[in-house]
Design an enzyme around this catalytic site. Structure first.
Site, PDB file in Angstrom:
ATOM      1  N   ASP A  75       4.058   8.319  -6.362  1.00 49.37           N
ATOM      2  CA  ASP A  75       5.055   8.088  -5.656  1.00 49.37           C
ATOM      3  C   ASP A  75       6.546   8.048  -6.291  1.00 49.37           C
ATOM      4  O   ASP A  75       7.415   7.933  -5.609  1.00 49.37           O
ATOM      5  CB  ASP A  75       4.583   6.678  -4.909  1.00 49.37           C
ATOM      6  CG  ASP A  75       3.598   6.594  -4.246  1.00 49.37           C
ATOM      7  OD1 ASP A  75       3.742   7.639  -3.140  1.00 49.37           O
ATOM      8  OD2 ASP A  75       2.780   5.775  -4.097  1.00 49.37           O
TER       9      ASP A  75
ATOM     10  N   HIS B 290      -1.081   1.885 -11.563  1.00 49.76           N
ATOM     11  CA  HIS B 290      -1.916   2.105 -10.368  1.00 49.76           C
ATOM     12  C   HIS B 290      -3.343   1.407 -10.596  1.00 49.76           C
ATOM     13  O   HIS B 290      -3.689   1.045 -11.793  1.00 49.76           O
ATOM     14  CB  HIS B 290      -2.244   3.650 -10.477  1.00 49.76           C
ATOM     15  CG  HIS B 290      -2.618   4.114  -9.290  1.00 49.76           C
ATOM     16  ND1 HIS B 290      -3.964   4.030  -8.739  1.00 49.76           N
ATOM     17  CD2 HIS B 290      -2.035   4.839  -8.194  1.00 49.76           C
ATOM     18  CE1 HIS B 290      -4.278   4.421  -7.824  1.00 49.76           C
ATOM     19  NE2 HIS B 290      -3.082   5.036  -7.304  1.00 49.76           N
TER      20      HIS B 290
ATOM     21  N   HIS C 274       0.934  -1.182  -0.120  1.00 50.25           N
ATOM     22  CA  HIS C 274      -0.099   0.004   0.126  1.00 50.25           C
ATOM     23  C   HIS C 274       0.861   1.234   0.021  1.00 50.25           C
ATOM     24  O   HIS C 274       0.758   2.244  -1.000  1.00 50.25           O
ATOM     25  CB  HIS C 274      -1.011  -0.247   1.175  1.00 50.25           C
ATOM     26  CG  HIS C 274      -1.902   1.208   1.240  1.00 50.25           C
ATOM     27  ND1 HIS C 274      -2.154   2.046   0.082  1.00 50.25           N
ATOM     28  CD2 HIS C 274      -2.822   1.597   2.316  1.00 50.25           C
ATOM     29  CE1 HIS C 274      -3.063   2.884   0.429  1.00 50.25           C
ATOM     30  NE2 HIS C 274      -3.501   2.486   1.846  1.00 50.25           N
TER      31      HIS C 274
END
Length: 389
Positions: A317, A264, A225
């Site tokens: 990220d 994603h 996560h």
């Protein structure tokens, strides 16, 4: 007598299961669009502040100047940790920062006079306190494990700048503070990801807000996560030079290994948050005389170009980890920094779940799969999946 056999369809990781409608966050994965309360993430990243965005998420509309000023003052007033919580941090200082954060947040419930009050008004007040206390826990632990005293909060600094100040004991530049502020905005909410879902499950049992946030932190601590930013920095160090990026990608793809920072669960186009951190990495890496980090990342993006048409695009990220590294944030604090920004989003999910409980039949809690939005708003449907930030 013929026995009826029920057909069972298993949804791995709960992917594709719809359990609520939300007026808060709208995500269009195909178009690469993200909105908080109807406002584009691009406008918020460029023109808002974390404080203003947090108010927007929690209250449903942008604050007036007076409301924002009062909210900022409330956040600053909540920058305090009870002495016993600091003692707990010292006792578990050798643990991973996410474990320390989970433990200390749980302990905070014992010192919050409204811990058992799940009314909307009390939940919003607790949200303010937790939004301020979570970064204090992260910073205090970082200092304590290094043999240093925690740095007291500075009431003259905003939320983002104060975080950097408490971590380092040095006043951050306006550019550094602005970049972290933007990062916190981009991570503030993202629908029903694993940690938000965990918070909703816990509050759905009529537990308190602290318990729900503890569950969210526990879910975020799992590398599937919240670990992408840390993994991207490891990848950049492993590549070492932009000229090696293409071969690195080729080796990974040949071995059937995913390239971290790409793909994603929700987005088939580029993650709309990524562009704002990309600009920050480019500027910061050049200003700090370390342009190779941005050059390595962009070389990886170029090498991954052929896979974009298959929906494997860069995510937020991919750039966040290098920003944290350049700002001197320790590697194992990358996920806690993510948590700092996500607190308002978790609280929004809790508030929506509490609304469902109130709307259910008297004396009966709705099962998570039975939840319906009593207001009929249809800004977005939430689809849950695990590996989603």
């Amino acid at each position: 007598m013929t026995e009826t056999v029920e057909a069972i369809k298993i949804q791995r990781g709960l992917k594709g299961v719809y359990f609520d409608r939300s007026p808060c966050t709208f995500i269009d994965g195909k178009a690469g669009e993200l909105r908080y309360r109807g406002y584009s993430i691009h406008d918020l990243a460029e023109h808002s502040s974390f404080e203003e965005t947090a108010w927007l998420l929690l209250n449903g509309e942008l604050p007036s100047k007076q409301q924002l000023a009062v909210f900022g003052d409330d956040l600053k007033a909540a920058r305090v940790l009870p002495a016993p919580v600091l003692d707990i941090i010292r006792a578990v200082k050798s643990a991973h920062p996410m474990d320390v954060l989970r433990t200390a947040t749980s302990a905070l419930s014992a010192f919050d006079r409204e811990s058992a009050d799940n009314s909307r008004e009390a939940t919003l007040r607790k949200a303010v306190r937790l939004t301020s206390q979570v970064p204090m826990i992260v910073a205090a632990h970082s200092r304590i494990r290094a043999g240093q005293d925690p740095v007291p909060a500075d009431p003259m600094l905003n939320h983002a700048a104060n975080l950097l100040w408490m971590l380092s004991g040095k006043k951050p530049s306006s550019e550094a503070a602005q970049l972290i502020d933007r990062d916190l905005i981009l991570h503030a909410e993202h629908g029903s990801n694993a940690s938000s879902f965990a918070a909703r499950v816990v509050i759905g049992t009529e537990a308190n807000l602290h318990a729900a946030i503890v569950a969210a932190i526990a879910a975020l601590s799992g590398p599937a996560h919240g670990g992408a930013a840390e993994d991207v920095m490891k990848m950049a160090e492993e590549i070492g030079d932009p000229s090696r990026a293409a071969d690195y990608v080729k080796e990974k793809r040949k071995a059937g290994v995913a390239v971290t920072g790409f793909g994603h669960r929700v987005y088939r186009a580029e993650d709309p948050r990524a562009r704002h951190m990309r600009a920050g990495v480019e500027r910061l890496s050049k200003e700090m005389g370390q342009p190779k980090w941005f050059e390595i990342l962009q070389a990886v993006v170029a090498a991954m170009g052929p896979y974009a048409r298959h929906g494997v695009n860069v995510n937020v990220d991919f750039y966040s980890g290098v920003v944290y590294h350049l700002l001197g944030i320790k590697r194992d604090l990358f996920v806690p920094t993510f948590a700092i920004g996500r607190v308002p989003g978790w609280v929004v999910q809790v508030l929506e779940q509490l609304r469902c409980i109130v709307a259910s039949a008297p004396g009966r809690l709705p099962a998570i799969g039975e939840i319906r939005n009593p207001t009929g708003t249809t800004a977005s449907k939430i689809e849950f999946s695990y590996n989603e930030t």
